[in-house]
Design a protein around this motif. Sequence first.
Motif, PDB file in Angstrom:
ATOM      1  N   CYS A  43     -14.678 -32.889  -2.754  1.00 11.27           N
ATOM      2  CA  CYS A  43     -13.627 -32.357  -1.879  1.00 11.27           C
ATOM      3  C   CYS A  43     -12.709 -33.493  -1.459  1.00 11.27           C
ATOM      4  CB  CYS A  43     -14.257 -31.690  -0.656  1.00 11.27           C
ATOM      5  SG  CYS A  43     -13.058 -30.899   0.447  1.00 11.27           S
ATOM      6  N   ILE A  53     -15.049 -24.419  10.534  1.00 19.98           N
ATOM      7  CA  ILE A  53     -14.414 -25.707  10.812  1.00 19.98           C
ATOM      8  C   ILE A  53     -13.136 -25.502  11.611  1.00 19.98           C
ATOM      9  CG2 ILE A  53     -13.355 -27.748   9.761  1.00 19.98           C
ATOM     10  CD1 ILE A  53     -15.208 -27.292   7.345  1.00 19.98           C
ATOM     11  N   CYS A 111     -13.235 -30.842   6.831  1.00 19.51           N
ATOM     12  CA  CYS A 111     -13.715 -30.136   5.645  1.00 19.51           C
ATOM     13  C   CYS A 111     -14.082 -31.140   4.551  1.00 19.51           C
ATOM     14  CB  CYS A 111     -12.654 -29.157   5.137  1.00 19.51           C
ATOM     15  SG  CYS A 111     -13.102 -28.283   3.627  1.00 19.51           S
ATOM     16  N   PHE A 149      -5.700 -25.357   5.511  1.00 21.56           N
ATOM     17  CA  PHE A 149      -6.023 -25.175   6.930  1.00 21.56           C
ATOM     18  C   PHE A 149      -4.743 -25.169   7.767  1.00 21.56           C
ATOM     19  CE2 PHE A 149     -10.007 -26.764   5.228  1.00 21.56           C
ATOM     20  CZ  PHE A 149     -10.971 -26.080   5.955  1.00 21.56           C
ATOM     21  N   CYS A 207     -15.434 -22.096   5.752  1.00 21.01           N
ATOM     22  CA  CYS A 207     -14.338 -22.974   6.190  1.00 21.01           C
ATOM     23  C   CYS A 207     -13.831 -22.604   7.586  1.00 21.01           C
ATOM     24  CB  CYS A 207     -13.191 -22.933   5.185  1.00 21.01           C
ATOM     25  SG  CYS A 207     -13.583 -23.707   3.594  1.00 21.01           S
ATOM     26  N   LYS A 265     -17.301 -32.852   5.441  1.00 19.85           N
ATOM     27  CA  LYS A 265     -18.487 -31.993   5.366  1.00 19.85           C
ATOM     28  C   LYS A 265     -18.810 -31.530   3.948  1.00 19.85           C
ATOM     29  CE  LYS A 265     -18.767 -30.017  10.018  1.00 19.85           C
ATOM     30  NZ  LYS A 265     -18.804 -28.773  10.813  1.00 19.85           N
ATOM     31  N   MET A 266     -17.782 -31.274   3.154  1.00 19.61           N
ATOM     32  CA  MET A 266     -17.997 -30.638   1.851  1.00 19.61           C
ATOM     33  C   MET A 266     -18.137 -31.621   0.697  1.00 19.61           C
ATOM     34  SD  MET A 266     -18.152 -27.377   2.438  1.00 19.61           S
ATOM     35  CE  MET A 266     -17.808 -26.504   0.908  1.00 19.61           C
ATOM     36  N   ASP A 315      -8.713 -30.317  10.864  1.00 20.08           N
ATOM     37  CA  ASP A 315      -9.734 -29.442  10.279  1.00 20.08           C
ATOM     38  C   ASP A 315      -9.878 -29.700   8.781  1.00 20.08           C
ATOM     39  OD1 ASP A 315     -10.233 -28.264  12.740  1.00 20.08           O
ATOM     40  OD2 ASP A 315      -8.716 -26.711  12.445  1.00 20.08           O
TER      41      ASP A 315
END
Length: 257
Positions: free
Chosen positions: A224, A178, A208, A199, A175, A211-212, A204
């Motif tokens: 996520c 990121i 996340c 975060f 993480c 991306k996750m 950010d």
Amino acid sequence: SGAGASATKKKRVTTLYVKGLPQDTTLEEVHSFFKKAGVLKRDVTTDRPLIKLYPDPEGKPKGDALVTYVRPESVELAYTLLDGTNFRPTSHIITLSEAAFDKAKKKKKGAVVGGVDEHTRKRRWQKMRDDERRDLGWEEESRTHVILKHMFHPKEGWTDPDFFSELKEDLLEECSKIGPVDLINIFENHMEGVVAVVFEKSVDAQECIQKMDGRFFAGRRVSCDWYDGITNYKVPETEEMKVARQKAWDAWLEQQD
């Protein structure tokens, strides 16, 4: 009916009693930790976050404190994310509870408190309210809490004492690519393998999620999304779980012989 409604109205708790703090902690460190759950109320007299560190009989900090938020929702979030976690990276597990106050202790109208008269206090209170509204407006536009699911199964930690600490390290490393991370909380007993990540910046947290969500981790498809601010993912260990965990541990020990 009005009296009945007020009698049954749920109390809006905004102040928490904190135990387990380091004796050398500071107001700044406490504020930095607890602001992860929301905006802290400000002292009308000093304009500083409303935090009280309790001393022991010798006058030294004893590790207890009062922390007051602007919103009751922040208290619920603090219970979910911060209760039972390390105040410092590897030490000082804190516990949170609802603060109890002595209702008999009330300020007299017009009284001078801390060298400040009532008129000045009212002006400062209005400024503080304006500052809080500004801070809350920024907070609403800046969500930073995300929830990851299917990151693990509770049984994985039954035979590996380092499983959750290593998972936390891996997640922090991933993480942090990121953006800066304020907090990672693993809900070890949750059957959906839930992890909360906070975060520093909303952008950010958004990245996340992008991306996750849908990514595979240890053979599982991860979900996520933003934390809804309501769900409490803490699951206490039942007696049945405790027995099963002990059996798994004993069986693992036998295999090592």
